[in-house]
Structure formats: structure tokens, C-alpha cells
Design an enzyme around this catalytic site. Structure first.
Site, mmCIF file in Angstrom:
data_model
loop_
_atom_site.group_PDB
_atom_site.id
_atom_site.type_symbol
_atom_site.label_atom_id
_atom_site.label_comp_id
_atom_site.label_asym_id
_atom_site.label_seq_id
_atom_site.Cartn_x
_atom_site.Cartn_y
_atom_site.Cartn_z
ATOM 1 N N ASN A 9 0.853 -1.187 0.000
ATOM 2 C CA ASN A 9 0.000 0.000 0.000
ATOM 3 C C ASN A 9 0.889 1.238 0.000
ATOM 4 O OD1 ASN A 9 -1.794 2.057 0.549
ATOM 5 N ND2 ASN A 9 -2.290 1.369 2.630
ATOM 6 N N LYS A 11 0.048 4.252 -0.215
ATOM 7 C CA LYS A 11 -0.627 5.409 0.390
ATOM 8 C C LYS A 11 -0.481 6.649 -0.511
ATOM 9 C CE LYS A 11 -0.148 3.265 4.843
ATOM 10 N NZ LYS A 11 -0.167 3.414 6.293
ATOM 11 N N HIS A 95 -9.688 1.035 4.732
ATOM 12 C CA HIS A 95 -8.412 1.253 5.419
ATOM 13 C C HIS A 95 -8.658 2.188 6.611
ATOM 14 C CE1 HIS A 95 -4.375 2.547 6.370
ATOM 15 N NE2 HIS A 95 -3.955 1.452 5.755
ATOM 16 N N GLU A 97 -7.058 4.595 7.846
ATOM 17 C CA GLU A 97 -6.844 6.027 7.624
ATOM 18 C C GLU A 97 -8.099 6.653 7.023
ATOM 19 O OE1 GLU A 97 -3.155 5.642 5.471
ATOM 20 O OE2 GLU A 97 -2.167 5.060 7.333
ATOM 21 N N GLU A 167 -5.399 -5.003 10.452
ATOM 22 C CA GLU A 167 -4.374 -3.980 10.689
ATOM 23 C C GLU A 167 -4.683 -3.232 11.983
ATOM 24 O OE1 GLU A 167 -2.377 -2.660 6.789
ATOM 25 O OE2 GLU A 167 -4.259 -1.562 6.951
ATOM 26 N N GLY A 173 2.385 2.312 10.726
ATOM 27 C CA GLY A 173 3.314 3.429 10.566
ATOM 28 C C GLY A 173 4.009 3.843 11.857
ATOM 29 N N SER A 212 3.333 -2.059 10.274
ATOM 30 C CA SER A 212 4.793 -2.093 10.436
ATOM 31 C C SER A 212 5.428 -3.432 10.072
ATOM 32 C CB SER A 212 5.187 -1.672 11.864
ATOM 33 O OG SER A 212 4.750 -0.344 12.112
HETATM 34 P P1 PGA Z 1 2.736 0.341 7.587
HETATM 35 O O1 PGA Z 1 1.260 0.537 6.973
HETATM 36 O O2 PGA Z 1 3.289 -0.941 7.034
HETATM 37 O O3 PGA Z 1 3.498 1.545 7.163
HETATM 38 O O4 PGA Z 1 2.563 0.258 9.071
HETATM 39 C C1 PGA Z 1 0.396 -0.545 6.762
HETATM 40 C C2 PGA Z 1 -0.915 -0.068 6.163
HETATM 41 O O5 PGA Z 1 -1.431 0.969 6.601
HETATM 42 O O6 PGA Z 1 -1.467 -0.694 5.251
#
Ligand code: PGA
Length: 251
Positions: A9, A11, A95, A97, A167, A173, A212
């Protein structure tokens, strides 16, 4: 046997130039045939990535779609039918976010899931709890409600053509990762919830872990019985690191 999958992803990262670099790196990866690999660039760069990865066994997906499946008057949105037309095969829905920062409701997520499938895209339904919810002991309740909202409106059968990503929001992140055991217990609960309705669908659906994931922790996570691969954010922007994660899933 479920085939492992690693999804990157990207983003809201990238420029035409950096995307070209990343494509170059991805093209050089020697991927195991035992893993499905997908990348999710920002919508604007989907065509560039589809063209750039032509001939590679990597699927391209989008990070979001409109809740209306077909093109029409909905300024700023992109329809699942348009993503399909541009060469996407998959799309992320729900997601965290988008759920948390853009107030996307369970209902909107279910509509997007349906829109994706109606246009021939495979949705990856993202679920996960916040740190506060985990500390309050509500992890399974939250994840179960997110899953239920799709099951209730569309039926459990839709998961025969979908992927789920667990997740935990506190791990996204942040460099914090759920331990393999913590993640496994939520993955097992998700599968059990589906199995209560349809055992075959539950056995077949891939449940990815995200939060992460990096080359250093991927093998341990992917070694758990109900973790079928990863949804990778930050580490997917580096082709070598992403390649190492894909190899961990393929082994
Ligand atoms: P990350 O993000 O690997 O940077 O923690 C995962 C995601 O949000 O899909």
C-alpha cells in the site's frame, strides 16, 4: 492450502519520477511463484504502474473506490468500473486512515466492497482496532463489528472472492508490530466468525496482517497458521525490502 499474498500500500506517496524508480526496482525482483504480489499506488499513477509492470506477475490495485460502482456525477471520486478499465484487479476498502481520518462509516465500506465486486475487482477489506480500543479489551468486538457490517449487508459468500487485512491501528506506521501471537489470535477469531456462517468460505479466505511489517519481522508473522501474508505500507516503497517480504511469504 491458501496461497500467500503480499500487498504493498503506497498510500499518498510518490511522484511520476519516484514511481518510475519503484517500478524499475520491482521489475528486477525475482519473485517466488508461491506468492501473489499486488501493489496499490495512488490512483493518479495506476496507469503508469499497470504499464510499467506489464509482463510481471504483479497485480495492481487501487486504495479506494467510490460507493457508486459506475461512472457518473460524483466529483472527485473514482468508480470501481473505471479502476477496472484502467487495469486494476483489486481495491482496498475500509483502510483505517479512511475510516478514522475521513470518517468512512461501516455502511460506506460495505457499499464500496459491493461496488468493487460488481465491477470484477477483488476487495481487500481492512479491519482493526485503535490503541484505546485494545487497551479497553475491545479488539475482538471492534473487528467483529467491522466484519459483520459486510456480512449483514452482503452475506458471508462474498468472502469467497475477497481478502481481509487485519491492521491494528496502533501498529500502522508506528514501528510497533503486533506480536505473531497477538495477530494470530485476532486472525483466528476472524476466521471463526466466518466459519460460524460458512466453513468453506472461512477456510479459503486469505487474511493478511498489516502494521509495520518489514523484512525483519515478516517470516515470523507469516509463519502463524491463520496469517496468509501481509499488507505492507512504508516498507513497500523500497523495492528490495518489499521483495524480501514477498520472499518471506513465499517460503
Ligand atoms: P505500515 O502501513 O506498514 O506503514 O505500518 C500498513 C498499512 O497501513 O497498510
Amino acid at each position: 492450502m491458501r496461497r500467500p499474498m503480499v500487498a504493498g500500500n503506497w498510500k499518498m506517496h510518490g511522484t511520476r519520477a519516484s514511481v518510475a524508480e519503484l517500478i524499475k526496482g520491482l521489475r528486477q525482483l525475482a519473485l517466488s511463484t508461491g506468492v501473489d504480489v499486488a501493489v496499490f499506488p495512488p490512483c493518479l499513477y495506476v496507469s503508469q504502474v499497470v504499464e510499467g509492470l506489464a509482463g510481471k506477475s504483479m497485480v495492481v490495485g487501487a486504495q479506494n473506490c467510490a460507493y457508486e460502482p459506475l461512472q457518473g456525477a460524483l466529483t472527485g471520486e473514482v468508480a470501481a468500473s473505471q479502476l477496472h478499465d484502467a487495469g486494476c484487479k483489486m481495491v482496498l476498502v475500509g483502510h483505517s486512515e479512511r475510516r478514522l481520518l475521513l470518517s468512512e462509516s461501516d455502511e460506506a465500506v460495505a457499499r464500496k466492497f459491493a461496488a468493487a465486486q460488481s465491477c470484477g475487482l477483488t476487495p481487500i477489506l481492512c479491519v482493526g482496532e485503535t490503541r484505546e480500543q485494545r487497551e479497553a479489551g475491545k479488539t475482538l468486538e471492534v473487528v467483529s463489528r467491522q466484519l459483520d457490517s459486510v456480512i449483514e449487508s452482503l452475506g458471508v459468500g462474498v468472502f469467497a472472492q475477497a481478502v481481509i487485512a487485519y491492521e491494528p491501528v496502533w501498529a500502522i506506521g508506528t514501528g510497533l508490530t503486533a506480536t505473531p501471537d497477538e495477530a494470530q489470535s485476532v486472525h483466528a477469531a476472524i476466521r471463526a466468525q466466518l466459519a460460524a456462517e460458512n466453513a468453506e468460505v472461512a477456510r479459503g479466505v486469505r487474511i493478511l496482517y498489516g502494521g509495520s511489517v518489514k523484512a525483519a519481522n515478516a517470516a515470523e508473522l507469516f509463519g502463524m497458521p491463520d496469517i496468509d501474508g501481509g499488507l505492507v505500507g512504508g516498507a513497500s516503497l523500497n523495492a528490495d525490502e518489499f521483495g524480501a517480504i514477498c520472499r518471506a511469504a513465499g517460503n
